[in-house]
Design a protein around this motif. Sequence first.
Motif, PDB file in Angstrom:
ATOM      1  N   GLU A 188       3.208   6.275  -4.526  1.00  0.00           N
ATOM      2  CA  GLU A 188       3.423   7.610  -3.973  1.00  0.00           C
ATOM      3  C   GLU A 188       4.814   7.741  -3.366  1.00  0.00           C
ATOM      4  OE1 GLU A 188       0.960  10.750  -1.201  1.00  0.00           O
ATOM      5  OE2 GLU A 188       0.841   8.603  -0.713  1.00  0.00           O
ATOM      6  N   ARG A 189       5.228   6.726  -2.593  1.00  0.00           N
ATOM      7  CA  ARG A 189       6.542   6.817  -1.929  1.00  0.00           C
ATOM      8  C   ARG A 189       7.674   6.772  -2.940  1.00  0.00           C
ATOM      9  NH1 ARG A 189      10.139   8.540  -0.246  1.00  0.00           N
ATOM     10  NH2 ARG A 189      11.483   7.988   1.526  1.00  0.00           N
ATOM     11  N   ARG A 194       7.538   7.678  -6.139  1.00  0.00           N
ATOM     12  CA  ARG A 194       7.540   8.928  -6.912  1.00  0.00           C
ATOM     13  C   ARG A 194       8.213  10.039  -6.121  1.00  0.00           C
ATOM     14  NH1 ARG A 194       7.675   9.198 -11.787  1.00  0.00           N
ATOM     15  NH2 ARG A 194       9.583  10.250 -11.176  1.00  0.00           N
ATOM     16  N   GLU A 195       7.902  10.101  -4.836  1.00  0.00           N
ATOM     17  CA  GLU A 195       8.501  11.105  -3.965  1.00  0.00           C
ATOM     18  C   GLU A 195      10.025  10.951  -3.931  1.00  0.00           C
ATOM     19  OE1 GLU A 195       8.312  10.539   0.445  1.00  0.00           O
ATOM     20  OE2 GLU A 195       7.032  12.309   0.324  1.00  0.00           O
ATOM     21  N   LEU A 214      -6.305   3.606  -7.178  1.00  0.00           N
ATOM     22  CA  LEU A 214      -5.421   4.144  -6.143  1.00  0.00           C
ATOM     23  C   LEU A 214      -4.046   4.472  -6.709  1.00  0.00           C
ATOM     24  CD1 LEU A 214      -6.320   1.793  -3.140  1.00  0.00           C
ATOM     25  CD2 LEU A 214      -6.780   4.251  -3.299  1.00  0.00           C
ATOM     26  N   ASP A 215      -3.504   3.573  -7.538  1.00  0.00           N
ATOM     27  CA  ASP A 215      -2.193   3.824  -8.136  1.00  0.00           C
ATOM     28  C   ASP A 215      -2.225   5.024  -9.081  1.00  0.00           C
ATOM     29  OD1 ASP A 215      -1.014   1.787  -6.731  1.00  0.00           O
ATOM     30  OD2 ASP A 215      -1.097   0.327  -8.371  1.00  0.00           O
ATOM     31  N   ASP A 246       0.840  -1.192   0.000  1.00  0.00           N
ATOM     32  CA  ASP A 246       0.000   0.000   0.000  1.00  0.00           C
ATOM     33  C   ASP A 246       0.878   1.245   0.000  1.00  0.00           C
ATOM     34  OD1 ASP A 246      -2.202  -1.651   0.173  1.00  0.00           O
ATOM     35  OD2 ASP A 246      -2.434  -1.410   2.348  1.00  0.00           O
ATOM     36  N   GLY A 247       0.574   2.186  -0.905  1.00  0.00           N
ATOM     37  CA  GLY A 247       1.292   3.454  -0.953  1.00  0.00           C
ATOM     38  C   GLY A 247       2.608   3.423  -1.696  1.00  0.00           C
ATOM     39  N   GLU A 300      -2.030   8.076  -7.080  1.00  0.00           N
ATOM     40  CA  GLU A 300      -0.700   8.297  -6.516  1.00  0.00           C
ATOM     41  C   GLU A 300       0.327   8.713  -7.561  1.00  0.00           C
ATOM     42  OE1 GLU A 300       0.605   5.003  -4.122  1.00  0.00           O
ATOM     43  OE2 GLU A 300      -1.287   4.885  -3.036  1.00  0.00           O
TER      44      GLU A 300
END
Length: 326
Positions: free
Chosen positions: A174-175, A177-178, A236-237, A170-171, A240
């Motif tokens: 986003e992580r 990409r950051e 969700l993806d 999960d997530g 993100e």
Amino acid sequence: MAPTLRPRRLRQSAPMRRLVAETRIHPAQLVLPMFVAEGLSEPRPISSMPGQVQHTLDSAAREVERAIAAGVGGVMLFGVPEHKDAEGSGATDPDGILNAATRFLAERFGDATVVQTDLCLDEFTDHGHCGVLAADGAVDNDATLERYADMAVAQAAAGSQILGLSGMMDGQVERVREALDAAGHQQTAILAYSAKYASALYGPFREAVDSSLQGDRKTYQQDPANRREGLREALLDLAEGADIVMVKPASLYLDVLADVAAASDVPVWAYQVSGEYAMVEAAAANGWIDRDRLIAESLTSIVRAGADVVLTYWAIEQAEWLGAMR
């Protein structure tokens, strides 16, 4: 009374059928998954995937040359290290097999094809899971995200143009990409393995990467019974920041693939996995099916369901066949 509506008119010859075909595949829509192993002096055959091997750097380079000549759109690299540990430290080692192979191939072929990498820990951990483990033995989602962030930066620095996030944490999009943006890799694309199911079709892949897995991955890969969940994961993806979303496996999840394709505003890919490959090759070896027809039919069905690109171990063979047909 003779029928006035005769759909068979458009099926009367091979040229006619070709002219009115609704689904067409181009070699550039195919991506070749490749396994590059540490410590080999020559390619090592994968017994459960006839015709596939664990590559040395040199044999991988020759295979990429073949793929480029055939018009294949890109290659997806998986690393097979000699040594593993609980953290999967080889995954972030700049000189580890996956990063070294990426650098080697990207420097030679990065202007001619799209060099992509699998971003997951399972090949590198001694427990075989796609993440780091908590004290109770469960996969620690948030600790794993930090390992993925480090892997992403290492792979992008090595020259990977697309990172295939296959861990189903999960997530993760986003992580990653950051982390990429913070490290100056804003142009590195993210392929999210969005709807990745806990399938029995991954068996031969376990041999291909010398997997150490005991148990299963059902706490993070999706339940094969769930269709809506596949679309939810893809949405969700997308939220993100995924540049591409993917459904895996392909052939048993065409309904999920169609759902994702209908909803996505970015390219949708599908992975024709090791078990799909092995079943066709085994049946063909026994003379039970027409191998070439079934390969073409299977790829057509995946594209027909909505895939813009298919990862397939038959990428070079099919690209060469498509080229000959043209």
